[in-house]
Write an enzyme that holds these catalytic residues in place. Structure first.
Site, PDB file in Angstrom:
ATOM      1  N   ILE A   1       8.104   1.650  -3.299  1.00 40.80           N
ATOM      2  CA  ILE A   1       9.437   2.147  -2.921  1.00 40.80           C
ATOM      3  C   ILE A   1       9.994   1.309  -1.767  1.00 40.80           C
ATOM      4  CG2 ILE A   1      10.743   4.181  -2.167  1.00 40.80           C
ATOM      5  CD1 ILE A   1       8.314   5.808  -3.429  1.00 40.80           C
TER       6      ILE A   1
ATOM      7  N   LYS B   1      -1.020   7.535  -0.597  1.00 39.76           N
ATOM      8  CA  LYS B   1      -0.238   8.471  -1.415  1.00 39.76           C
ATOM      9  C   LYS B   1      -0.946   8.961  -2.684  1.00 39.76           C
ATOM     10  CE  LYS B   1       1.878   4.987  -4.268  1.00 39.76           C
ATOM     11  NZ  LYS B   1       3.055   4.556  -4.973  1.00 39.76           N
TER      12      LYS B   1
ATOM     13  N   SER C   1       8.008  14.320   0.213  1.00 40.43           N
ATOM     14  CA  SER C   1       7.649  14.488  -1.192  1.00 40.43           C
ATOM     15  C   SER C   1       7.883  15.906  -1.662  1.00 40.43           C
ATOM     16  CB  SER C   1       6.166  14.138  -1.361  1.00 40.43           C
ATOM     17  OG  SER C   1       5.672  14.615  -2.587  1.00 40.43           O
TER      18      SER C   1
ATOM     19  N   TYR D   1      -3.038  15.144   0.629  1.00 40.29           N
ATOM     20  CA  TYR D   1      -1.874  14.230   0.660  1.00 40.29           C
ATOM     21  C   TYR D   1      -0.603  15.048   0.896  1.00 40.29           C
ATOM     22  CZ  TYR D   1       2.233  11.988  -1.241  1.00 40.29           C
ATOM     23  OH  TYR D   1       3.518  11.530  -1.401  1.00 40.29           O
TER      24      TYR D   1
ATOM     25  N   LYS E   1       2.244  15.416   4.264  1.00 45.11           N
ATOM     26  CA  LYS E   1       3.706  15.356   4.228  1.00 45.11           C
ATOM     27  C   LYS E   1       4.298  16.594   4.907  1.00 45.11           C
ATOM     28  CE  LYS E   1       4.176  11.437   2.141  1.00 45.11           C
ATOM     29  NZ  LYS E   1       4.707  10.271   2.894  1.00 45.11           N
TER      30      LYS E   1
ATOM     31  N   PHE F   1      11.009  13.148  -5.764  1.00 47.57           N
ATOM     32  CA  PHE F   1      10.328  13.689  -6.927  1.00 47.57           C
ATOM     33  C   PHE F   1       9.469  12.568  -7.503  1.00 47.57           C
ATOM     34  CE2 PHE F   1      11.575  18.097  -7.116  1.00 47.57           C
ATOM     35  CZ  PHE F   1      12.411  18.126  -6.019  1.00 47.57           C
TER      36      PHE F   1
ATOM     37  N   VAL G   1      -3.173  12.742 -22.240  1.00 44.44           N
ATOM     38  CA  VAL G   1      -2.189  13.713 -21.732  1.00 44.44           C
ATOM     39  C   VAL G   1      -2.976  14.864 -21.118  1.00 44.44           C
ATOM     40  CG1 VAL G   1      -0.392  15.367 -22.412  1.00 44.44           C
ATOM     41  CG2 VAL G   1      -0.483  13.077 -23.470  1.00 44.44           C
TER      42      VAL G   1
END
Ligand code: WQD
Length: 343
Positions: free
Chosen positions: A15, A88, A127, A152, A156, A181, A220
């Site tokens: 980011i 993160k 976050s 984590y 935050k 998000f 998944v």
């Protein structure tokens, strides 16, 4: 005189690098501080290829108070900060909580301590994990901060508390906390993007690595949730839209003299997509098959979360513009770029 200098910690990360590009595009002068523990300095050359500007870069660990104090004392004209530097990985934080509390909190406390003598507009990388499993959807900034699902997420939450308390004690500090998000995708040039180290824990980089043949089939994590197709729902946001939200936050603080010097914004699209919808969007956008199989649920996953984002639209004059197909096609273009140009 600082030509709109902005200190960007963690500026060579996923980011951070996209935000550096948008800062340069918006006429700011970013200065990167990064310890390169989760990124590569080659990203700086990539930023230069995109913008024609090679941002100043200083390599040191913000957990080292001496280096942090020295750097800030040599840069007393820094009035804007965007703080990305933090570990993160949700899963890793469960395995090694002290690594996360030490790194994510020491770095913030050292930075704030070093900056305490100068007026600063501070944008913090927060976050949506602070919400845990939200009671109401879409989740608003007023939703109760829940017990964090991971160390984590707790770093935050604690960081936001540290920032709030510090704005109360230090009238020269203004803070905007952006609750991201799910950031995905890559710059349209395909010269920068997400560079996971090892096997990607996040869905989209795993999809692109599986599709390019670097990994086995996608697993998944559960399809027995109480959602339309049984898989978890998230609010995926293009990393370039997310980067632009940081510039909007700086601009908002520059013109806002409001007493409330600690503000929080959800930065998402306001739209939820399931795991299977993301996989399908990838195949449709790229024409490439992404094989998957259903596996067990993953510990720590919330069933669904997506954000109410009207506050950022109204107050930051910011709104996400890029859709899921562009998120997928840009992530795929980046995966192909790094296959030809390993970093
Ligand atoms: C998304 C969904 C998985 C991989 C991330 C970051 C966190 C925070 C929020 C910034 C989940 C499923 C994943 C796979 C899967 N970002 N999945 N197979 O967990 O929402 O959190 O965004 O602060 O730091 O970690 O994102 O991409 O890991 O998972 O089925 O191989 O995809 O179970 O439902 P998550 P994710």
């Amino acid at each position: 005189m600082s030509a709109k200098k902005v200190l960007v910690t963690g500026g060579t990360g996923f980011i951070g690098s996209h935000t550096i590009v948008e800062l340069i595009n918006a006429g700011y002068t970013p200065i990167i501080v990064d310890d390169l523990s989760n990124s590569t300095p080659q990203i700086i050359d990539q930023i230069q290829k995109i913008t024609g500007v090679k941002p100043a870069f200083f390599k040191f660990d913000l957990c080292d108070a001496k280096s942090t104090n020295e750097f800030i004392s040599q840069n007393t004209d820094i009035k804007r900060v965007i703080h990305f530097a933090a570990y993160k990985s949700v899963g890793e934080s469960v395995q090694n909580p002290l690594k996360y509390y030490r790194n994510n909190l020491y770095s913030l406390v050292n930075l704030l301590g070093a900056l305490s003598e100068q007026p600063v507009n501070f944008v913090f990388s927060s976050s949506c994990t602070v919400y845990g499993e939200p009671e109401q959807l879409p989740v608003t900034e007023e939703a109760p901060v829940k017990i964090a699902e991971s160390p984590y997420g707790n770093t935050k939450q604690i960081s936001e508390e540290i920032l709030l308390d510090t704005t109360r004690a230090n009238a020269k500090l203004k803070v905007t906390s952006l609750r991201y998000f799910n950031p995905v995708g890559a710059h349209s040039s395909a010269l920068i993007g997400e560079l996971p180290i090892g096997v990607p824990q996040n869905l989209v980089p795993y999809i692109t690595q599986a599709a390019i043949g670097k990994r086995g089939d996608i697993v998944v994590h559960g399809n027995d949730y109480n959602t339309p197709d049984g898989t978890c729902i998230r609010d995926y946001i293009h990393v370039v839209d997310l980067a632009k939200a940081h510039i909007a936050a700086l601009k908002s603080m520059e013109k806002d003299s409001a007493e409330n010097r600690f503000k929080v914004y959800n930065i998402g699209t306001g739209k939820g997509s399931s795991v299977l919808e993301v996989i399908n969007a990838f195949e449709e956008a790229t024409g490439v098959k992404a094989n998957y199989k259903i596996g067990p649920r993953r510990a720590g996953d919330v069933e669904q979360i997506f954000g109410k984002v009207v506050k950022a639209e109204k107050e930051l004059l910011w709104k996400a513009e890029l859709d899921l197909p562009i998120m997928m096609s840009s992530a795929w273009a980046w995966e192909n770029y790094i296959k030809q140009n390993p970093m």
